[in-house]
Design a protein around this motif. Structure first.
Motif, PDB file in Angstrom:
ATOM      1  N   GLU A   1      38.670  53.945  33.194  1.00  0.00           N
ATOM      2  CA  GLU A   1      38.980  53.814  34.616  1.00  0.00           C
ATOM      3  C   GLU A   1      38.042  52.795  35.251  1.00  0.00           C
ATOM      4  O   GLU A   1      36.833  52.861  35.045  1.00  0.00           O
ATOM      5  CB  GLU A   1      38.789  55.152  35.329  1.00  0.00           C
TER       6      GLU A   1
ATOM      7  N   THR B   1      44.230  44.650  45.349  1.00  0.00           N
ATOM      8  CA  THR B   1      44.825  45.090  44.083  1.00  0.00           C
ATOM      9  C   THR B   1      45.797  44.055  43.525  1.00  0.00           C
ATOM     10  O   THR B   1      46.211  44.164  42.368  1.00  0.00           O
ATOM     11  CB  THR B   1      45.525  46.452  44.237  1.00  0.00           C
TER      12      THR B   1
ATOM     13  N   SER C   1      46.401  59.031  46.522  1.00  0.00           N
ATOM     14  CA  SER C   1      45.185  58.555  45.855  1.00  0.00           C
ATOM     15  C   SER C   1      44.049  58.326  46.843  1.00  0.00           C
ATOM     16  O   SER C   1      44.224  57.644  47.848  1.00  0.00           O
ATOM     17  CB  SER C   1      45.451  57.251  45.102  1.00  0.00           C
TER      18      SER C   1
ATOM     19  N   VAL D   1      41.410  56.596  45.964  1.00  0.00           N
ATOM     20  CA  VAL D   1      40.699  55.405  45.480  1.00  0.00           C
ATOM     21  C   VAL D   1      41.664  54.319  45.027  1.00  0.00           C
ATOM     22  O   VAL D   1      42.825  54.582  44.734  1.00  0.00           O
ATOM     23  CB  VAL D   1      39.777  55.737  44.285  1.00  0.00           C
ATOM     24  N   ASN D   2      41.135  53.100  44.951  1.00  0.00           N
ATOM     25  CA  ASN D   2      41.785  52.023  44.221  1.00  0.00           C
ATOM     26  C   ASN D   2      41.250  52.105  42.799  1.00  0.00           C
ATOM     27  O   ASN D   2      40.037  52.141  42.594  1.00  0.00           O
ATOM     28  CB  ASN D   2      41.432  50.655  44.810  1.00  0.00           C
ATOM     29  N   GLN D   3      42.158  52.125  41.818  1.00  0.00           N
ATOM     30  CA  GLN D   3      41.695  52.312  40.446  1.00  0.00           C
ATOM     31  C   GLN D   3      42.690  51.705  39.456  1.00  0.00           C
ATOM     32  O   GLN D   3      43.897  51.934  39.546  1.00  0.00           O
ATOM     33  CB  GLN D   3      41.555  53.809  40.161  1.00  0.00           C
ATOM     34  N   TYR D   4      42.139  50.930  38.534  1.00  0.00           N
ATOM     35  CA  TYR D   4      42.896  50.425  37.395  1.00  0.00           C
ATOM     36  C   TYR D   4      42.509  51.299  36.216  1.00  0.00           C
ATOM     37  O   TYR D   4      41.321  51.428  35.906  1.00  0.00           O
ATOM     38  CB  TYR D   4      42.542  48.961  37.144  1.00  0.00           C
ATOM     39  N   ALA D   5      43.479  51.939  35.571  1.00  0.00           N
ATOM     40  CA  ALA D   5      43.156  52.945  34.545  1.00  0.00           C
ATOM     41  C   ALA D   5      44.200  52.944  33.426  1.00  0.00           C
ATOM     42  O   ALA D   5      45.009  53.865  33.321  1.00  0.00           O
ATOM     43  CB  ALA D   5      43.051  54.324  35.183  1.00  0.00           C
TER      44      ALA D   5
ATOM     45  N   THR E   1      37.197  52.012  38.874  1.00  0.00           N
ATOM     46  CA  THR E   1      37.346  52.354  40.287  1.00  0.00           C
ATOM     47  C   THR E   1      36.852  51.173  41.095  1.00  0.00           C
ATOM     48  O   THR E   1      35.737  50.687  40.901  1.00  0.00           O
ATOM     49  CB  THR E   1      36.575  53.639  40.617  1.00  0.00           C
TER      50      THR E   1
END
Length: 194
Positions: free
Chosen positions: A7, A16, A51, A53-57, A9
């Motif tokens: 992840e 994004t 959500s 948070v902003n998160q790339y996972a 965050t």
């Protein structure tokens, strides 16, 4: 079968679009990766689908440990680490996998649910319930696939599912699917993994 996820965050004001552009440019690079069942390129945006948070996972299901290690040590993961810093990579042992009702439908949403395996329970019973949940999720309208895995170092159970519509019928963290690389999806063993 091995599950893996990391992840990233991102700050609350992070654009994004940068992640979306990166996936547009590089997502196809794993479309034929040896040993990979699938990789779902996942994004959560703060305020969307609940959500915080902003998160790339990204989430992976591997058919082979060799494929996973080749990804981690062979340079592909290094590019991400160079751009965002090296994240902690979580790994789980596969418990169950099932194709959903949509067959090869396009995945639009993913749901990840993690929960602690309580002390004092019969592990075989908990794992059997996890397998049953995979079957239930996969049978829901709009399900693309479902999987369960366990991290025995933390005694954490993971359920993961992909959905062809924006209203998944599963509880957990909801992600947008930006791209799906699935070179070995057909080789993922269905059903219970023991």
């Amino acid at each position: 079968m091995h599950a893996m996820q990391y992840e990233l965050t991102l700050p609350a004001d992070y654009d994004t679009g940068i992640v979306r552009d990166r996936v547009d440019r590089k997502g196809h690079l794993l479309d034929d990766w040896e040993g990979l069942g699938y990789k779902a390129y996942l994004l959560r945006e703060r305020g969307v689908d609940g959500s915080p948070v902003n998160q790339y996972a990204p989430f992976y299901l591997w058919n082979t440990v060799e494929g996973m290690n080749s990804f981690l040590w062979g340079g592909a993961f290094q590019g991400l680490s160079d751009d965002f810093g090296r994240p902690s990579v979580r790994q789980w042992s596969g418990l169950a996998y099932a194709e959903g009702t949509t067959g090869a439908g396009a995945a639009r949403r993913a749901v990840r649910r993690r929960r602690r395996v309580p002390d004092g329970v019969v592990l075989a019973d908990v794992m059997a319930e996890a397998v049953d949940e995979v079957g239930r999720l996969a049978a829901e309208d709009g399900a693309v696939l479902a999987a369960a895995a366990v991290d025995t170092s933390r005694w954490e159970l993971l359920h993961f599912s992909l959905w062809e519509h924006p209203a998944p019928k599963a509880q957990g963290d909801v992600f947008e699917v930006l791209h799906l690389s699935a070179p070995g999806r057909a080789a993922l063993p269905e059903g219970r993994q023991w």
